[in-house]
Design a protein around this motif. Sequence first.
Motif, short mmCIF file in Angstrom:
data_model
loop_
_atom_site.label_atom_id
_atom_site.label_comp_id
_atom_site.label_asym_id
_atom_site.label_seq_id
_atom_site.Cartn_x
_atom_site.Cartn_y
_atom_site.Cartn_z
N LYS A 1 0.82 -1.22 0.00
CA LYS A 1 0.00 0.00 0.00
C LYS A 1 0.85 1.27 0.00
N LYS A 2 1.99 1.22 -0.68
CA LYS A 2 2.84 2.42 -0.77
C LYS A 2 2.32 3.41 -1.81
N ALA A 3 1.38 3.00 -2.61
CA ALA A 3 0.74 3.90 -3.58
C ALA A 3 -0.69 3.42 -3.78
N LYS A 4 -1.56 4.36 -4.12
CA LYS A 4 -2.98 4.04 -4.28
C LYS A 4 -3.48 4.62 -5.60
N THR A 5 -4.72 4.32 -5.92
CA THR A 5 -5.33 4.81 -7.15
C THR A 5 -5.21 6.33 -7.25
N GLY A 6 -4.72 6.79 -8.39
CA GLY A 6 -4.54 8.22 -8.63
C GLY A 6 -3.16 8.73 -8.32
N ASP A 7 -2.34 7.93 -7.61
CA ASP A 7 -0.98 8.36 -7.26
C ASP A 7 -0.06 8.32 -8.47
N LEU A 8 0.95 9.19 -8.45
CA LEU A 8 1.93 9.28 -9.51
C LEU A 8 3.12 8.37 -9.19
N VAL A 9 3.51 7.55 -10.15
CA VAL A 9 4.59 6.57 -9.99
C VAL A 9 5.63 6.78 -11.07
N VAL A 10 6.91 6.65 -10.70
CA VAL A 10 8.02 6.76 -11.65
C VAL A 10 8.86 5.48 -11.57
N LEU A 11 9.12 4.87 -12.72
CA LEU A 11 9.98 3.70 -12.82
C LEU A 11 11.21 4.05 -13.64
N VAL A 12 12.38 3.67 -13.16
CA VAL A 12 13.62 3.93 -13.89
C VAL A 12 14.46 2.65 -13.92
N GLY A 13 14.76 2.18 -15.13
CA GLY A 13 15.55 0.97 -15.30
C GLY A 13 16.89 1.27 -15.94
N SER A 14 17.88 0.47 -15.58
CA SER A 14 19.23 0.69 -16.09
C SER A 14 19.89 -0.65 -16.33
N GLY A 15 20.43 -0.86 -17.54
CA GLY A 15 21.03 -2.14 -17.86
C GLY A 15 22.26 -2.02 -18.73
N VAL A 16 22.93 -3.15 -18.91
CA VAL A 16 24.19 -3.18 -19.66
C VAL A 16 23.98 -2.66 -21.07
N GLY A 17 25.05 -2.12 -21.59
CA GLY A 17 25.00 -1.56 -22.95
C GLY A 17 25.68 -0.22 -23.10
N TYR A 18 25.36 0.88 -22.30
CA TYR A 18 24.24 0.74 -21.37
C TYR A 18 22.95 1.30 -22.00
N ASN A 19 21.85 0.76 -21.47
CA ASN A 19 20.52 1.26 -21.77
C ASN A 19 19.88 1.75 -20.49
N GLN A 20 19.18 2.87 -20.55
CA GLN A 20 18.40 3.36 -19.42
C GLN A 20 17.04 3.84 -19.94
N ALA A 21 16.02 3.62 -19.12
CA ALA A 21 14.68 4.03 -19.54
C ALA A 21 13.83 4.34 -18.32
N GLY A 22 12.94 5.31 -18.46
CA GLY A 22 12.03 5.66 -17.39
C GLY A 22 10.62 5.89 -17.92
N THR A 23 9.65 5.68 -17.06
CA THR A 23 8.26 5.96 -17.40
C THR A 23 7.54 6.51 -16.18
N ALA A 24 6.61 7.41 -16.42
CA ALA A 24 5.80 8.00 -15.35
C ALA A 24 4.33 7.75 -15.67
N PHE A 25 3.55 7.41 -14.65
CA PHE A 25 2.14 7.13 -14.86
C PHE A 25 1.37 7.31 -13.55
#
Length: 328
Positions: free
Chosen positions: A302-326
């Motif tokens: 329950k660290k986030a609920k309906t309507g809350d803003l979430v950010v994901l950030v991934g980082s991997g070899v290569g390197y590749n990095q990507a983020g998304t907000a929703f």
Amino acid sequence: MKYACVKSSGVYVPEEELPNSVLQQRFSDNPDFVEKMAQKSGIYTRWRAPKNFATSDMAAKAGEKAIAAAGLKPEDISIVIVGTDSPDYITPSTSVITAHKLGAKNAGTFDVGCACSSFPSAFSIASGLMAANTSYKYILVIGAYLMSRFADEKDIMSFFYGDGAGAVVLEAKDTPGFIASSFLSDGSYAMDWGIYAGGTVEPASSEAIAAGRTQVKMLNKYPPSVNEDGWPKIVNELAERGNFELSDVSLFIFTQVRKRTIEKVMQKLEIPWEKTHCVMEKWGYTGSACIPMALHDALEEKKAKTGDLVVLVGSGVGYNQAGTAFRL
């Protein structure tokens, strides 16, 4: 326009545990190594998939749970996307096998293969597909990781690799949902960490296998700046593109490879530690799967609920990095 919204999530964690105490015996000639790595990374255990499992088996297990949690049937899924850099085969795709195992007989499939940034990349791609195609109501996005199968158990880097999978069902809705994405890469690091035989540069051969070139190897350490500077850059780009303040975000989830890096990034962003979530303590580093696994665990707590803003950030070899907000 339709927006991709998280309808449900699910994880698969194998039953066989490999705790640090076992690794201390394995690396007894370097007695301080495991403890030092645990302090830096936050990793105290990891889990191993059954010997007869492939990546698609774990992906299907996580997908089944996400579909069930959504109250759907496999036939309701329009597309299955699997993000992984430990595929079943070079070809065919892991996603097509996963969809078959799920019984998602109406789904199209494809893989996303940009290492540990695969899940936020796949999430963004799925969001774009939903915005552009009104016929796609449900998309299953899975991150799965079985890198332990490519690792030499005598290599100290095997400390990190945990097996697992995480999944989300995205639903197309009229209200956000998906807000923004951001990507970074630098191919000059491509030869620092990877599996360097088995592709077109060097096809698999008895010589390559004997030399260990079909196994995952870290040949050079990435400088800390790759993540310590790259992750804040992605987060700030997401905020600018999504027209929100960092203080508006309820939950930040980063690649679960090193807890100290997450601590430094949160400090640099001036965001309270309580707004992030870590799972490396109990599941190890699960690579392509770690972000959806951490997201699922955070939602369960329950660290986030309906309507809350979430950010994901991934980082991997290569390197590749990507983020998304929703918004949930």
